[in-house]
Write a protein that holds these residues in place. Structure first.
Motif, PDB file in Angstrom:
ATOM      1  N   LYS A  25     -33.284  37.444 -15.019  1.00  0.00           N
ATOM      2  CA  LYS A  25     -34.637  37.653 -14.472  1.00  0.00           C
ATOM      3  C   LYS A  25     -34.592  38.245 -13.073  1.00  0.00           C
ATOM      4  CE  LYS A  25     -36.023  33.445 -15.023  1.00  0.00           C
ATOM      5  NZ  LYS A  25     -36.893  32.253 -15.050  1.00  0.00           N
ATOM      6  N   ARG A  26     -33.597  37.856 -12.281  1.00  0.00           N
ATOM      7  CA  ARG A  26     -33.448  38.422 -10.932  1.00  0.00           C
ATOM      8  C   ARG A  26     -33.054  39.890 -11.003  1.00  0.00           C
ATOM      9  NH1 ARG A  26     -30.718  33.882  -9.506  1.00  0.00           N
ATOM     10  NH2 ARG A  26     -28.726  34.907  -9.808  1.00  0.00           N
ATOM     11  N   GLU A  27     -32.169  40.205 -11.942  1.00  0.00           N
ATOM     12  CA  GLU A  27     -31.630  41.561 -12.047  1.00  0.00           C
ATOM     13  C   GLU A  27     -32.616  42.556 -12.652  1.00  0.00           C
ATOM     14  OE1 GLU A  27     -28.357  42.607 -11.005  1.00  0.00           O
ATOM     15  OE2 GLU A  27     -28.636  40.713  -9.941  1.00  0.00           O
ATOM     16  N   ALA A  28     -33.466  42.096 -13.552  1.00  0.00           N
ATOM     17  CA  ALA A  28     -34.441  42.987 -14.206  1.00  0.00           C
ATOM     18  C   ALA A  28     -35.782  42.265 -14.237  1.00  0.00           C
ATOM     19  CB  ALA A  28     -33.980  43.336 -15.622  1.00  0.00           C
ATOM     20  N   ARG A  29     -36.572  42.543 -13.225  1.00  0.00           N
ATOM     21  CA  ARG A  29     -37.875  41.863 -13.108  1.00  0.00           C
ATOM     22  C   ARG A  29     -38.861  42.433 -14.104  1.00  0.00           C
ATOM     23  NH1 ARG A  29     -38.022  38.905  -8.171  1.00  0.00           N
ATOM     24  NH2 ARG A  29     -36.144  39.290  -6.987  1.00  0.00           N
ATOM     25  N   GLY A  30     -39.872  41.648 -14.377  1.00  0.00           N
ATOM     26  CA  GLY A  30     -40.915  42.053 -15.321  1.00  0.00           C
ATOM     27  C   GLY A  30     -42.037  42.804 -14.644  1.00  0.00           C
ATOM     28  N   VAL A  31     -43.189  42.794 -15.264  1.00  0.00           N
ATOM     29  CA  VAL A  31     -44.373  43.488 -14.770  1.00  0.00           C
ATOM     30  C   VAL A  31     -44.710  43.016 -13.360  1.00  0.00           C
ATOM     31  CG1 VAL A  31     -46.821  43.875 -15.220  1.00  0.00           C
ATOM     32  CG2 VAL A  31     -45.225  43.735 -17.117  1.00  0.00           C
ATOM     33  N   MET A  32     -45.012  43.954 -12.492  1.00  0.00           N
ATOM     34  CA  MET A  32     -45.388  43.682 -11.100  1.00  0.00           C
ATOM     35  C   MET A  32     -44.342  42.845 -10.352  1.00  0.00           C
ATOM     36  SD  MET A  32     -49.465  43.150 -11.814  1.00  0.00           S
ATOM     37  CE  MET A  32     -49.841  42.635 -10.152  1.00  0.00           C
ATOM     38  N   GLY A  33     -43.070  43.039 -10.707  1.00  0.00           N
ATOM     39  CA  GLY A  33     -41.993  42.385  -9.978  1.00  0.00           C
ATOM     40  C   GLY A  33     -41.796  40.913 -10.299  1.00  0.00           C
ATOM     41  N   SER A  34     -42.487  40.422 -11.294  1.00  0.00           N
ATOM     42  CA  SER A  34     -42.374  39.015 -11.658  1.00  0.00           C
ATOM     43  C   SER A  34     -41.014  38.728 -12.286  1.00  0.00           C
ATOM     44  CB  SER A  34     -43.481  38.641 -12.651  1.00  0.00           C
ATOM     45  OG  SER A  34     -43.224  37.378 -13.211  1.00  0.00           O
ATOM     46  N   GLU A  35     -40.421  37.579 -11.921  1.00  0.00           N
ATOM     47  CA  GLU A  35     -39.174  37.176 -12.561  1.00  0.00           C
ATOM     48  C   GLU A  35     -39.451  36.398 -13.840  1.00  0.00           C
ATOM     49  OE1 GLU A  35     -36.169  35.206 -10.272  1.00  0.00           O
ATOM     50  OE2 GLU A  35     -36.254  36.688  -8.678  1.00  0.00           O
ATOM     51  N   LYS A  36     -40.607  35.776 -13.913  1.00  0.00           N
ATOM     52  CA  LYS A  36     -40.906  34.876 -15.019  1.00  0.00           C
ATOM     53  C   LYS A  36     -40.881  35.595 -16.362  1.00  0.00           C
ATOM     54  CE  LYS A  36     -44.091  31.261 -16.224  1.00  0.00           C
ATOM     55  NZ  LYS A  36     -45.462  30.922 -16.432  1.00  0.00           N
ATOM     56  N   ILE A  37     -40.293  34.943 -17.363  1.00  0.00           N
ATOM     57  CA  ILE A  37     -40.345  35.451 -18.730  1.00  0.00           C
ATOM     58  C   ILE A  37     -41.676  34.990 -19.313  1.00  0.00           C
ATOM     59  CG2 ILE A  37     -39.340  35.215 -21.043  1.00  0.00           C
ATOM     60  CD1 ILE A  37     -36.591  35.207 -19.702  1.00  0.00           C
ATOM     61  N   LYS A  38     -42.424  35.934 -19.873  1.00  0.00           N
ATOM     62  CA  LYS A  38     -43.789  35.634 -20.315  1.00  0.00           C
ATOM     63  C   LYS A  38     -43.866  35.045 -21.725  1.00  0.00           C
ATOM     64  CE  LYS A  38     -46.114  37.918 -16.885  1.00  0.00           C
ATOM     65  NZ  LYS A  38     -45.113  37.896 -15.855  1.00  0.00           N
ATOM     66  N   TRP A  39     -42.885  35.383 -22.595  1.00  0.00           N
ATOM     67  CA  TRP A  39     -42.997  34.937 -23.979  1.00  0.00           C
ATOM     68  C   TRP A  39     -41.659  35.078 -24.697  1.00  0.00           C
ATOM     69  CZ3 TRP A  39     -46.851  32.060 -25.280  1.00  0.00           C
ATOM     70  CH2 TRP A  39     -47.098  31.769 -26.628  1.00  0.00           C
ATOM     71  N   ASN A  40     -41.623  34.588 -25.926  1.00  0.00           N
ATOM     72  CA  ASN A  40     -40.448  34.716 -26.786  1.00  0.00           C
ATOM     73  C   ASN A  40     -40.131  36.191 -27.049  1.00  0.00           C
ATOM     74  OD1 ASN A  40     -40.464  31.809 -27.339  1.00  0.00           O
ATOM     75  ND2 ASN A  40     -42.256  32.245 -28.603  1.00  0.00           N
ATOM     76  N   PHE A  41     -38.871  36.447 -27.323  1.00  0.00           N
ATOM     77  CA  PHE A  41     -38.379  37.778 -27.680  1.00  0.00           C
ATOM     78  C   PHE A  41     -38.471  38.779 -26.532  1.00  0.00           C
ATOM     79  CE2 PHE A  41     -38.781  35.648 -31.688  1.00  0.00           C
ATOM     80  CZ  PHE A  41     -37.631  36.028 -32.351  1.00  0.00           C
ATOM     81  N   THR A  42     -38.343  38.281 -25.294  1.00  0.00           N
ATOM     82  CA  THR A  42     -38.082  39.168 -24.159  1.00  0.00           C
ATOM     83  C   THR A  42     -36.616  39.570 -24.301  1.00  0.00           C
ATOM     84  OG1 THR A  42     -39.730  38.086 -22.767  1.00  0.00           O
ATOM     85  CG2 THR A  42     -37.975  39.297 -21.627  1.00  0.00           C
ATOM     86  N   LYS A  43     -36.330  40.837 -24.066  1.00  0.00           N
ATOM     87  CA  LYS A  43     -34.985  41.358 -24.309  1.00  0.00           C
ATOM     88  C   LYS A  43     -34.405  41.947 -23.030  1.00  0.00           C
ATOM     89  CE  LYS A  43     -37.111  42.590 -28.569  1.00  0.00           C
ATOM     90  NZ  LYS A  43     -38.435  42.271 -28.012  1.00  0.00           N
ATOM     91  N   PHE A  44     -33.115  41.678 -22.806  1.00  0.00           N
ATOM     92  CA  PHE A  44     -32.402  42.224 -21.646  1.00  0.00           C
ATOM     93  C   PHE A  44     -31.230  43.051 -22.153  1.00  0.00           C
ATOM     94  CE2 PHE A  44     -34.530  38.450 -20.075  1.00  0.00           C
ATOM     95  CZ  PHE A  44     -34.998  38.843 -18.833  1.00  0.00           C
ATOM     96  N   LEU A  45     -31.152  44.304 -21.692  1.00  0.00           N
ATOM     97  CA  LEU A  45     -30.071  45.202 -22.072  1.00  0.00           C
ATOM     98  C   LEU A  45     -29.042  45.231 -20.942  1.00  0.00           C
ATOM     99  CD1 LEU A  45     -29.041  47.236 -24.198  1.00  0.00           C
ATOM    100  CD2 LEU A  45     -30.388  48.994 -23.033  1.00  0.00           C
ATOM    101  N   VAL A  46     -27.775  45.023 -21.305  1.00  0.00           N
ATOM    102  CA  VAL A  46     -26.682  44.932 -20.342  1.00  0.00           C
ATOM    103  C   VAL A  46     -25.634  45.987 -20.704  1.00  0.00           C
ATOM    104  CG1 VAL A  46     -24.886  43.395 -19.406  1.00  0.00           C
ATOM    105  CG2 VAL A  46     -27.104  42.440 -20.112  1.00  0.00           C
TER     106      VAL A  46
END
Length: 161
Positions: free
Chosen positions: A113-134
């Motif tokens: 979450k720190r490395e790839a923030r969400g909408v408007m810079g939010s770290e919080k994961i909003k829901w299931n099936f959030t995906k991070f590509l590494v």
């Protein structure tokens, strides 16, 4: 001192064995917080299809069940494993249930979450099936919203393979 990478973390697999993410060094990773009783649960099918098509080229999909969003994964690790296998033929690695938000969030997800923030810079994961590509160097390249289907990420994955 080099900045941390994904390889600095460990997590328990769905059978309770501690796994070093260093075991995936050199592979492209797609890390997903999953749930068995969510509207997005059918994405397991797309994730499995990506696994079948691209695991031989260096993709590893890692699923982390989470029950933090409207209790949509209430089962224990054993029942989650059976569900994924029986209903979606999941063959990619599944891990023990984790929290992805809050004080008890798994350190891996704190890092993602720190490395790839969400909408408007939010770290919080909003829901299931959030995906991070590494990427193959263990660096987080991108976060995808739960609504983004696995097949819609394929071109981004192939660009890293």
């Amino acid at each position: 001192m080099s900045s941390p990478t994904i390889y600095d973390f460990t997590a328990k697999d769905i059978k309770g064995q501690e796994v070093s993410l260093g075991d995936y060094r050199g592979e492209v990773l797609l890390i997903v917080n999953t749930a068995s009783k969510c509207g997005f649960t059918p994405q397991f099918e797309g994730l499995q299809a990506l696994h079948q098509k691209l695991s031989g080229s260096g993709l590893a999909i890692l699923g982390f069940p989470c029950n933090q969003f409207m209790n949509q994964d209430p089962g224990n690790d054993d029942s989650i494993s059976q569900f994924c296998s029986l209903n979606y033929g999941v063959e990619f690695p599944m891990f023990a249930k984790v929290d992805v938000n809050g004080d008890g969030a798994h350190p891996l997800f704190q890092f993602l979450k720190r490395e790839a923030r969400g909408v408007m810079g939010s770290e919080k994961i909003k829901w299931n099936f959030t995906k991070f590509l590494v990427n193959r160097e263990g660096q987080v390249v991108r976060r995808y919203a739960p609504t983004v289907k696995p097949e819609d990420i394929r071109a981004d994955i192939e660009a890293l393979l």
